[in-house]
Design a protein around this motif. Structure first.
Motif, PDB file in Angstrom:
ATOM      1  N   ALA A   1     -51.925 -33.640  51.212  1.00 51.82           N
ATOM      2  CA  ALA A   1     -52.807 -34.815  51.166  1.00 51.82           C
ATOM      3  C   ALA A   1     -52.881 -35.357  49.732  1.00 51.82           C
ATOM      4  O   ALA A   1     -52.895 -36.573  49.516  1.00 51.82           O
ATOM      5  CB  ALA A   1     -54.192 -34.437  51.676  1.00 51.82           C
TER       6      ALA A   1
ATOM      7  N   ARG B   1     -57.811 -40.407  49.443  1.00 51.21           N
ATOM      8  CA  ARG B   1     -58.366 -39.331  48.616  1.00 51.21           C
ATOM      9  C   ARG B   1     -57.960 -38.035  49.291  1.00 51.21           C
ATOM     10  O   ARG B   1     -58.374 -37.761  50.421  1.00 51.21           O
ATOM     11  CB  ARG B   1     -59.885 -39.420  48.558  1.00 51.21           C
ATOM     12  CG  ARG B   1     -60.388 -40.536  47.675  1.00 51.21           C
ATOM     13  CD  ARG B   1     -61.899 -40.425  47.470  1.00 51.21           C
ATOM     14  NE  ARG B   1     -62.445 -41.663  46.972  1.00 51.21           N
ATOM     15  CZ  ARG B   1     -62.357 -42.061  45.697  1.00 51.21           C
ATOM     16  NH1 ARG B   1     -61.763 -41.297  44.816  1.00 51.21           N
ATOM     17  NH2 ARG B   1     -62.867 -43.210  45.329  1.00 51.21           N
ATOM     18  N   GLY B   2     -57.167 -37.251  48.591  1.00 52.11           N
ATOM     19  CA  GLY B   2     -56.578 -36.062  49.185  1.00 52.11           C
ATOM     20  C   GLY B   2     -57.615 -35.101  49.762  1.00 52.11           C
ATOM     21  O   GLY B   2     -57.460 -34.620  50.889  1.00 52.11           O
TER      22      GLY B   2
ATOM     23  N   THR C   1     -60.415 -47.018  38.436  1.00 52.50           N
ATOM     24  CA  THR C   1     -60.497 -46.327  39.721  1.00 52.50           C
ATOM     25  C   THR C   1     -59.865 -47.182  40.829  1.00 52.50           C
ATOM     26  O   THR C   1     -59.851 -48.415  40.747  1.00 52.50           O
ATOM     27  CB  THR C   1     -61.970 -45.984  40.056  1.00 52.50           C
ATOM     28  OG1 THR C   1     -62.025 -45.538  41.396  1.00 52.50           O
ATOM     29  CG2 THR C   1     -62.885 -47.159  39.907  1.00 52.50           C
TER      30      THR C   1
ATOM     31  N   GLY D   1     -52.020 -38.894  48.108  1.00 50.76           N
ATOM     32  CA  GLY D   1     -52.943 -39.591  47.204  1.00 50.76           C
ATOM     33  C   GLY D   1     -52.232 -40.078  45.947  1.00 50.76           C
ATOM     34  O   GLY D   1     -52.420 -41.208  45.496  1.00 50.76           O
TER      35      GLY D   1
ATOM     36  N   PRO E   1     -51.144 -31.395  42.700  1.00 46.49           N
ATOM     37  CA  PRO E   1     -52.328 -31.479  43.552  1.00 46.49           C
ATOM     38  C   PRO E   1     -53.536 -30.806  42.892  1.00 46.49           C
ATOM     39  O   PRO E   1     -53.378 -30.087  41.904  1.00 46.49           O
ATOM     40  CB  PRO E   1     -51.915 -30.713  44.812  1.00 46.49           C
ATOM     41  CG  PRO E   1     -50.834 -29.791  44.369  1.00 46.49           C
ATOM     42  CD  PRO E   1     -50.122 -30.495  43.245  1.00 46.49           C
ATOM     43  N   PHE E   2     -54.703 -31.060  43.440  1.00 46.36           N
ATOM     44  CA  PHE E   2     -55.984 -30.464  43.021  1.00 46.36           C
ATOM     45  C   PHE E   2     -56.492 -31.016  41.696  1.00 46.36           C
ATOM     46  O   PHE E   2     -57.452 -30.501  41.138  1.00 46.36           O
ATOM     47  CB  PHE E   2     -55.909 -28.922  42.973  1.00 46.36           C
ATOM     48  CG  PHE E   2     -55.238 -28.321  44.180  1.00 46.36           C
ATOM     49  CD1 PHE E   2     -55.678 -28.628  45.461  1.00 46.36           C
ATOM     50  CD2 PHE E   2     -54.136 -27.482  44.045  1.00 46.36           C
ATOM     51  CE1 PHE E   2     -55.043 -28.097  46.586  1.00 46.36           C
ATOM     52  CE2 PHE E   2     -53.490 -26.959  45.158  1.00 46.36           C
ATOM     53  CZ  PHE E   2     -53.950 -27.262  46.442  1.00 46.36           C
ATOM     54  N   PHE E   3     -55.816 -32.046  41.174  1.00 52.29           N
ATOM     55  CA  PHE E   3     -56.333 -32.705  39.977  1.00 52.29           C
ATOM     56  C   PHE E   3     -56.784 -34.113  40.358  1.00 52.29           C
ATOM     57  O   PHE E   3     -56.584 -34.545  41.494  1.00 52.29           O
ATOM     58  CB  PHE E   3     -55.262 -32.776  38.887  1.00 52.29           C
ATOM     59  CG  PHE E   3     -54.982 -31.456  38.222  1.00 52.29           C
ATOM     60  CD1 PHE E   3     -55.850 -30.941  37.264  1.00 52.29           C
ATOM     61  CD2 PHE E   3     -53.853 -30.721  38.552  1.00 52.29           C
ATOM     62  CE1 PHE E   3     -55.600 -29.723  36.651  1.00 52.29           C
ATOM     63  CE2 PHE E   3     -53.585 -29.496  37.945  1.00 52.29           C
ATOM     64  CZ  PHE E   3     -54.456 -28.999  36.993  1.00 52.29           C
TER      65      PHE E   3
ATOM     66  N   THR F   1     -56.061 -36.962  34.669  1.00 54.42           N
ATOM     67  CA  THR F   1     -54.825 -37.603  34.194  1.00 54.42           C
ATOM     68  C   THR F   1     -55.134 -38.481  32.980  1.00 54.42           C
ATOM     69  O   THR F   1     -54.395 -38.476  31.993  1.00 54.42           O
ATOM     70  CB  THR F   1     -54.218 -38.496  35.303  1.00 54.42           C
ATOM     71  OG1 THR F   1     -54.150 -37.757  36.512  1.00 54.42           O
ATOM     72  CG2 THR F   1     -52.850 -38.996  34.910  1.00 54.42           C
TER      73      THR F   1
ATOM     74  N   GLY G   1     -50.857 -39.721  39.010  1.00 58.91           N
ATOM     75  CA  GLY G   1     -51.774 -38.698  38.508  1.00 58.91           C
ATOM     76  C   GLY G   1     -51.054 -37.761  37.551  1.00 58.91           C
ATOM     77  O   GLY G   1     -50.181 -38.183  36.785  1.00 58.91           O
TER      78      GLY G   1
HETATM   79  N1  UDP Z   1     -54.304 -36.849  42.883  1.00 58.32           N
HETATM   80  C1  UDP Z   1     -53.707 -35.604  42.721  1.00 58.32           C
HETATM   81  N2  UDP Z   1     -53.403 -35.169  41.469  1.00 58.32           N
HETATM   82  C2  UDP Z   1     -53.669 -35.886  40.375  1.00 58.32           C
HETATM   83  C3  UDP Z   1     -54.320 -37.140  40.530  1.00 58.32           C
HETATM   84  C4  UDP Z   1     -54.620 -37.598  41.789  1.00 58.32           C
HETATM   85  O1  UDP Z   1     -53.447 -34.908  43.690  1.00 58.32           O
HETATM   86  O2  UDP Z   1     -53.340 -35.436  39.262  1.00 58.32           O
HETATM   87  C5  UDP Z   1     -54.551 -37.362  44.250  1.00 58.32           C
HETATM   88  C6  UDP Z   1     -55.823 -36.825  44.888  1.00 58.32           C
HETATM   89  O3  UDP Z   1     -55.583 -36.656  46.258  1.00 58.32           O
HETATM   90  C7  UDP Z   1     -56.800 -37.964  44.677  1.00 58.32           C
HETATM   91  C8  UDP Z   1     -55.895 -39.175  44.832  1.00 58.32           C
HETATM   92  O4  UDP Z   1     -54.663 -38.769  44.232  1.00 58.32           O
HETATM   93  O5  UDP Z   1     -57.837 -37.959  45.621  1.00 58.32           O
HETATM   94  C9  UDP Z   1     -56.405 -40.438  44.180  1.00 58.32           C
HETATM   95  O6  UDP Z   1     -56.846 -40.161  42.880  1.00 58.32           O
HETATM   96  P1  UDP Z   1     -58.401 -40.269  42.477  1.00 58.32           P
HETATM   97  O7  UDP Z   1     -59.227 -39.739  43.591  1.00 58.32           O
HETATM   98  O8  UDP Z   1     -58.564 -39.633  41.144  1.00 58.32           O
HETATM   99  O9  UDP Z   1     -58.552 -41.835  42.384  1.00 58.32           O
HETATM  100  P2  UDP Z   1     -59.846 -42.713  42.012  1.00 58.32           P
HETATM  101  O10 UDP Z   1     -61.080 -41.945  42.420  1.00 58.32           O
HETATM  102  O11 UDP Z   1     -59.822 -42.927  40.550  1.00 58.32           O
HETATM  103  O12 UDP Z   1     -59.655 -43.991  42.763  1.00 58.32           O
END
Ligand code: UDP
Length: 245
Positions: A80, A65-66, A20, A84, A145-147, A152, A141
């Motif tokens: 956003a 964080r989007g 993370t 991210g 978006p929205f994932f 991933t 990722g």
């Molecule tokens: N994100 C995205 N699509 C993806 C993976 C990530 O849009 O397939 C963006 C999303 O905005 C997310 C940000 O990238 O909030 C960071 O990823 P994540 O929150 O999963 O990170 P972590 O919580 O592991 O630090």
């Protein structure tokens, strides 16, 4: 390759580690902290010495964080989230730098490539690099978006034929209740996907969980902050909670 249904007796052949973004900074902090970065790189380098091939999906929560950014207004979530995803690229570049400094061959691939900075994800090339013992850091990722980067991690673990998804978290496994709130909470050593669902236990986000279940990729939930734990997890030692088909 058939995923292992149980804990292995030796090291896994190939693992996917989900890191993370929060582990790149001090607890509750922001950005990239040099000491934390060096510590993650050291932990990953240690895991390669355990003999497992290593694919690493990095998050970006230490930067953007989007969904949170979108909630604040002004920026729509699709944009956003792209921001991210670029955050995960920044983390991946930092990680490659430290791994290289430790003498660990590392390549970064991104589902959101940046020309001249980071190559696009290429499964065939990725598999060849892993077979050569190169650490494959996966950024951007899913590219959509929205994932999340948890999803991933599930996707790449299945595509890259990893035997297990190592989900590094703040707690040392999956509990019957929140151990910070309920003193009677007990930790599971093993769980099936069906059990986790029936008991309503949160292992990863729903999309990631469903993908792992469908593709038969076991998830090992373990504590990140304990030194040596990534190596132990990759070596197949009985730590954390194994969620299996
Ligand atoms: N994100 C995205 N699509 C993806 C993976 C990530 O849009 O397939 C963006 C999303 O905005 C997310 C940000 O990238 O909030 C960071 O990823 P994540 O929150 O999963 O990170 P972590 O919580 O592991 O630090």
């Amino acid at each position: 390759m058939t995923p292992t249904l149980d804990r292995p007796t030796g090291p896994y052949r190939r693992v996917l580690v989900k890191i993370t973004g929060e582990s790149f900074c001090k607890p509750g902090g922001f950005g990239i902290d040099a000491d934390e970065l060096t510590s993650i790189a050291g932990e990953l380098a240690g895991a390669t010495r355990a003999g497992a091939q290593l694919a690493v999906v990095v998050g970006g929560g230490n930067l953007i964080r989007g969904a949170e950014l979108a909630r604040a207004g002004a920026i729509r979530q699709a944009t956003a989230d792209q921001m991210g995803m670029l955050g995960t690229v920044i983390n991946a570049l930092a990680l490659r730098e430290r791994l290289a400094a430790l003498g660990t061959p590392t390549e970064v691939m991104s589902a959101a490539p940046v020309r001249g900075v980071v190559d696009p994800f290429d499964r065939t090339r990725g598999l060849a690099l892993l077979d050569r013992g190169t650490v494959l850091v996966l950024a951007g990722g899913t590219g959509h978006p929205f994932f999340t980067t948890d999803t991933t991690a599930a996707l790449r673990a299945a595509e890259l034929e990893c035997q297990v998804l190592l989900k590094a978290t703040k707690v040392d496994g999956v509990y019957s209740a929140d151990p910070r709130k309920d003193p009677k909470a007990t930790r599971f050593d093993r769980l099936t996907f069906a059990d986790a669902l029936a008991k309503g236990l949160k292992v990863m986000d729903a999309t990631a969980f469903a993908l792992c279940q469908e593709r038969g990729v076991p998830i090992l939930v373990f504590e990140f902050s304990k030194p040596g734990n990534i190596r132990r997890a990759a070596a197949g030692e009985p730590i954390g909670t194994l969620v299996h088909p």
